[in-house]
Design a protein around this motif. Structure first.
Motif, PDB file in Angstrom:
ATOM      1  N   PHE A  31      -2.368 -10.606  -6.345  1.00 39.35           N
ATOM      2  CA  PHE A  31      -1.985  -9.578  -7.323  1.00 39.35           C
ATOM      3  C   PHE A  31      -0.737 -10.036  -8.088  1.00 39.35           C
ATOM      4  O   PHE A  31      -0.614  -9.823  -9.293  1.00 39.35           O
ATOM      5  CB  PHE A  31      -1.701  -8.243  -6.629  1.00 39.35           C
ATOM      6  N   GLN A  73       7.328  -0.907  -4.025  1.00 41.83           N
ATOM      7  CA  GLN A  73       7.213  -0.547  -5.437  1.00 41.83           C
ATOM      8  C   GLN A  73       8.031  -1.519  -6.304  1.00 41.83           C
ATOM      9  O   GLN A  73       9.184  -1.799  -5.990  1.00 41.83           O
ATOM     10  CB  GLN A  73       7.722   0.886  -5.660  1.00 41.83           C
ATOM     11  N   ALA A 113      -9.958  -7.575  -6.772  1.00 34.76           N
ATOM     12  CA  ALA A 113      -9.044  -6.681  -6.050  1.00 34.76           C
ATOM     13  C   ALA A 113      -9.494  -6.458  -4.611  1.00 34.76           C
ATOM     14  O   ALA A 113      -8.678  -6.235  -3.720  1.00 34.76           O
ATOM     15  CB  ALA A 113      -8.922  -5.346  -6.780  1.00 34.76           C
ATOM     16  N   ILE A 130     -12.843  -7.581 -12.099  1.00 34.46           N
ATOM     17  CA  ILE A 130     -11.538  -7.086 -11.645  1.00 34.46           C
ATOM     18  C   ILE A 130     -11.667  -6.454 -10.268  1.00 34.46           C
ATOM     19  O   ILE A 130     -10.884  -6.722  -9.349  1.00 34.46           O
ATOM     20  CB  ILE A 130     -10.961  -6.061 -12.651  1.00 34.46           C
ATOM     21  N   VAL A 131     -12.686  -5.626 -10.107  1.00 37.49           N
ATOM     22  CA  VAL A 131     -12.864  -4.913  -8.846  1.00 37.49           C
ATOM     23  C   VAL A 131     -13.189  -5.891  -7.719  1.00 37.49           C
ATOM     24  O   VAL A 131     -12.687  -5.769  -6.595  1.00 37.49           O
ATOM     25  CB  VAL A 131     -13.959  -3.841  -8.999  1.00 37.49           C
ATOM     26  N   ARG A 186      -1.081  -5.226  -9.322  1.00 40.46           N
ATOM     27  CA  ARG A 186      -2.111  -4.242  -8.986  1.00 40.46           C
ATOM     28  C   ARG A 186      -2.162  -3.151 -10.050  1.00 40.46           C
ATOM     29  O   ARG A 186      -3.235  -2.755 -10.514  1.00 40.46           O
ATOM     30  CB  ARG A 186      -1.810  -3.617  -7.619  1.00 40.46           C
ATOM     31  N   ALA A 235     -14.990  -5.291 -15.885  1.00 43.06           N
ATOM     32  CA  ALA A 235     -14.452  -4.396 -14.854  1.00 43.06           C
ATOM     33  C   ALA A 235     -14.934  -4.843 -13.479  1.00 43.06           C
ATOM     34  O   ALA A 235     -14.171  -4.839 -12.503  1.00 43.06           O
ATOM     35  CB  ALA A 235     -14.884  -2.957 -15.129  1.00 43.06           C
ATOM     36  N   GLY A 236     -16.205  -5.248 -13.402  1.00 41.06           N
ATOM     37  CA  GLY A 236     -16.760  -5.692 -12.124  1.00 41.06           C
ATOM     38  C   GLY A 236     -15.983  -6.869 -11.548  1.00 41.06           C
ATOM     39  O   GLY A 236     -15.719  -6.919 -10.343  1.00 41.06           O
ATOM     40  N   LEU A 252       0.823  -1.206   0.000  1.00 38.25           N
ATOM     41  CA  LEU A 252       0.000   0.000   0.000  1.00 38.25           C
ATOM     42  C   LEU A 252       0.862   1.262   0.000  1.00 38.25           C
ATOM     43  O   LEU A 252       0.556   2.238  -0.683  1.00 38.25           O
ATOM     44  CB  LEU A 252      -0.935  -0.020   1.218  1.00 38.25           C
ATOM     45  N   VAL A 253       1.929   1.266   0.781  1.00 41.80           N
ATOM     46  CA  VAL A 253       2.777   2.463   0.899  1.00 41.80           C
ATOM     47  C   VAL A 253       4.243   2.170   0.594  1.00 41.80           C
ATOM     48  O   VAL A 253       5.104   3.015   0.839  1.00 41.80           O
ATOM     49  CB  VAL A 253       2.677   3.089   2.313  1.00 41.80           C
ATOM     50  N   SER A 254       4.543   0.989   0.065  1.00 42.31           N
ATOM     51  CA  SER A 254       5.935   0.602  -0.159  1.00 42.31           C
ATOM     52  C   SER A 254       5.961  -0.513  -1.207  1.00 42.31           C
ATOM     53  O   SER A 254       5.001  -0.693  -1.937  1.00 42.31           O
ATOM     54  CB  SER A 254       6.524   0.148   1.183  1.00 42.31           C
ATOM     55  N   ASP A 271     -11.977   1.608 -20.291  1.00 46.08           N
ATOM     56  CA  ASP A 271     -12.738   2.862 -20.369  1.00 46.08           C
ATOM     57  C   ASP A 271     -12.433   3.635 -21.655  1.00 46.08           C
ATOM     58  O   ASP A 271     -13.075   4.648 -21.932  1.00 46.08           O
ATOM     59  CB  ASP A 271     -12.387   3.761 -19.173  1.00 46.08           C
ATOM     60  N   ALA A 280      -5.067  -1.639 -12.831  1.00 49.77           N
ATOM     61  CA  ALA A 280      -5.418  -0.224 -13.007  1.00 49.77           C
ATOM     62  C   ALA A 280      -5.291   0.180 -14.479  1.00 49.77           C
ATOM     63  O   ALA A 280      -6.151   0.875 -15.028  1.00 49.77           O
ATOM     64  CB  ALA A 280      -4.521   0.649 -12.129  1.00 49.77           C
ATOM     65  N   LEU A 304      -8.110  -1.345 -16.562  1.00 51.63           N
ATOM     66  CA  LEU A 304      -9.399  -0.665 -16.356  1.00 51.63           C
ATOM     67  C   LEU A 304      -9.438   0.644 -17.146  1.00 51.63           C
ATOM     68  O   LEU A 304     -10.467   0.984 -17.742  1.00 51.63           O
ATOM     69  CB  LEU A 304      -9.636  -0.398 -14.858  1.00 51.63           C
ATOM     70  N   MET A 305      -8.329   1.383 -17.162  1.00 52.49           N
ATOM     71  CA  MET A 305      -8.314   2.621 -17.940  1.00 52.49           C
ATOM     72  C   MET A 305      -8.436   2.330 -19.440  1.00 52.49           C
ATOM     73  O   MET A 305      -9.074   3.079 -20.179  1.00 52.49           O
ATOM     74  CB  MET A 305      -7.047   3.444 -17.654  1.00 52.49           C
TER      75      MET A 305
END
Lengths: 295, 295
Positions: free
Chosen positions: B203, B149, B195, B191-192, B157, B188-189, B145-147, B168, B161, B164-165
């Motif tokens: 992931f 990378q 996740a 995937i969500v 993950r 998309a549903g 979440l915060v590390s 769209d 993203a 999904l873009m």
């Protein structure tokens, strides 16, 4: 039977806002209630909506008996989830007729007074809606883990990641990173503990730090904003492709993004004509029209 | 009393691996057991470690009675969390003496045979450890979440993203995006929904798609890998600043990153001398030395 009334409901996770107008557009009343979060319980959300509508009627000198002459347009977060919509339509509400859309759709209806246009909701999360060429399209809005790039939650989460790398000495410890770390007494453990249980709105509390430091030219904060724009602008351009003649930017982050938009996009930005409650009233008018009443 | 034995334990979330050597380095035995995840229960993890050590002794013709002559070096994920370390030291284990480090530290000890060096664990998560100039430094490793990378979880993950873009229409629907979407029947549903409950390793199952398509030059996959390198290389450079004379890359993503490293970093990459169990044995030897035995 007495004249119909039009009710516009903006039902969000934080609170529920209701506006009532007569068919000719005269304001009857307005009220605000508690959460209308359908995921926390559909029946509780519907009870809140009805109670808040009664209070809006009361501000206009009307009573619960007048619910039966209301056409209601509900914009509810989560209404695009099939199971929610299905459960909703199985309930009986005291209104004469009801239309249901997600809050992004009613926000778009409100922003363009029922006409064509596209909105970007840039708040704690992000979501996009286009109404054009007789169609209605929702883009993004799938939550911060796999979507919602550039939202307050996303900016806040990435601020923590940046601060942790700076604390490790792997990135420059800029004033922005220092400011983020200061919120956690400089402790990586405290940041990780916070992130473990933080809701999107908790991450979002860090977004103002990103903006304030980006505006002072802090390179780390600038990089976060620039990455966010690289994700937001393609969504705005997609709305133009879908036929949106103009763009309205809504939500708490919108005023911060506005001066950073590419000039060709900025030129298409308009102020919203009305809010999401007004969009709900527009939906209610459509429901009324489809049920045989005069437009 | 009979000769001391040195036990190296690599205790991870998936399984626990144990190697036993005599003081002169002769291999006594080796065994693999179930999860040694301290967060799922410290006592269960310790029971697994002891049982797996008994089986390792058994493969060398020894028995449970020999546990008492073992010096053990334990590398456990989570050992850097103060509450875990404290609870651990309150337990009695059947070994003569015990040293505890996080698995990243024992991996680093193993990779450089107890000497100076830095490791990058590029697996489902990421973590970095440097041992140089008489100090030991852990970098990163705070979760996706915060590390983390550039970890498999992070790549997976971000693959969702990106897909999904593309779905769209906000980004080009490249073969990579199509391949990701295909895993979810283009929904998309779906995937969500995935996740919402996915663990890092879930992931991570999408990471090979990123690599395969990046290697074929897919621009969307390339962008994910390039962003990941922009986060990983500063960590490697930081390890050099901290005095690491060489770098070992460990974990499932390591072979994919290797050919993409900047040449000056690539020139410092070495093959690990030994694995994390060997690092545990190095720790056990240090414990033995500190408790008065010959080195």
């Amino acid at each position: 039977m007495a004249d119909r009334l039009l009710v516009g409901v903006d039902g969000g996770g934080t609170n529920c806002r209701v506006r009532v107008r007569s068919l000719d557009g005269t304001l009857v009343g307005e009220a605000q209630g508690g959460t209308a979060n359908v995921f926390a319980g559909l029946d509780a959300a519907l009870a809140t909506i009805v109670a808040t509508t009664e209070r809006a009627l009361a501000t206009g000198g009307l009573g619960a008996a007048d619910l039966a002459r209301c056409h209601a347009g509900l914009g509810l977060a989560g209404a695009n989830v099939p199971s929610v919509a299905e459960a909703f339509h199985a309930r009986r509400l005291p209104f004469a007729a009801v239309g249901l859309e997600t809050d992004a759709v009613t926000a778009c209806r409100g922003a363009f007074a029922g006409g064509e246009g596209g909105i970007a909701i840039l708040g704690t999360g992000t979501a996009y809606c286009v109404r054009a060429r007789g169609a209605q399209t929702l883009l993004g809005g799938w939550g911060m883990l796999v979507s919602d790039q550039g939202s307050g939650a996303d900016l806040g989460r990435r601020a923590l990641a940046e601060a942790l790398m700076a604390l490790d000495g792997a990135r420059p410890l800029t004033p922005f990173c220092e400011a983020v770390l200061m919120r956690f007494d400089g402790s990586a453990g405290a940041i990780v503990e916070f992130a473990r249980t933080a809701l999107p709105r908790d991450f979002g509390t860090l977004a103002p730090l990103v903006w304030d430091h980006a505006e002072r030219g802090d390179p780390a904060a600038e990089r976060l904003v620039s990455t966010a724009l690289d994700d937001i602008e393609p969504m705005l351009r997609r709305m133009l492709e879908l036929g949106s003649p103009a763009l309205a930017l809504l939500g708490g982050q919108a005023p911060r993004y506005r001066p950073r938009l590419s000039p060709d996009l900025d030129a298409l930005v308009v102020e919203p004509a009305g809010d999401a409650m007004e969009g709900g009233i527009d939906l209610a008018r459509e429901v009324h029209r489809m049920s045989g009443g005069p437009a």
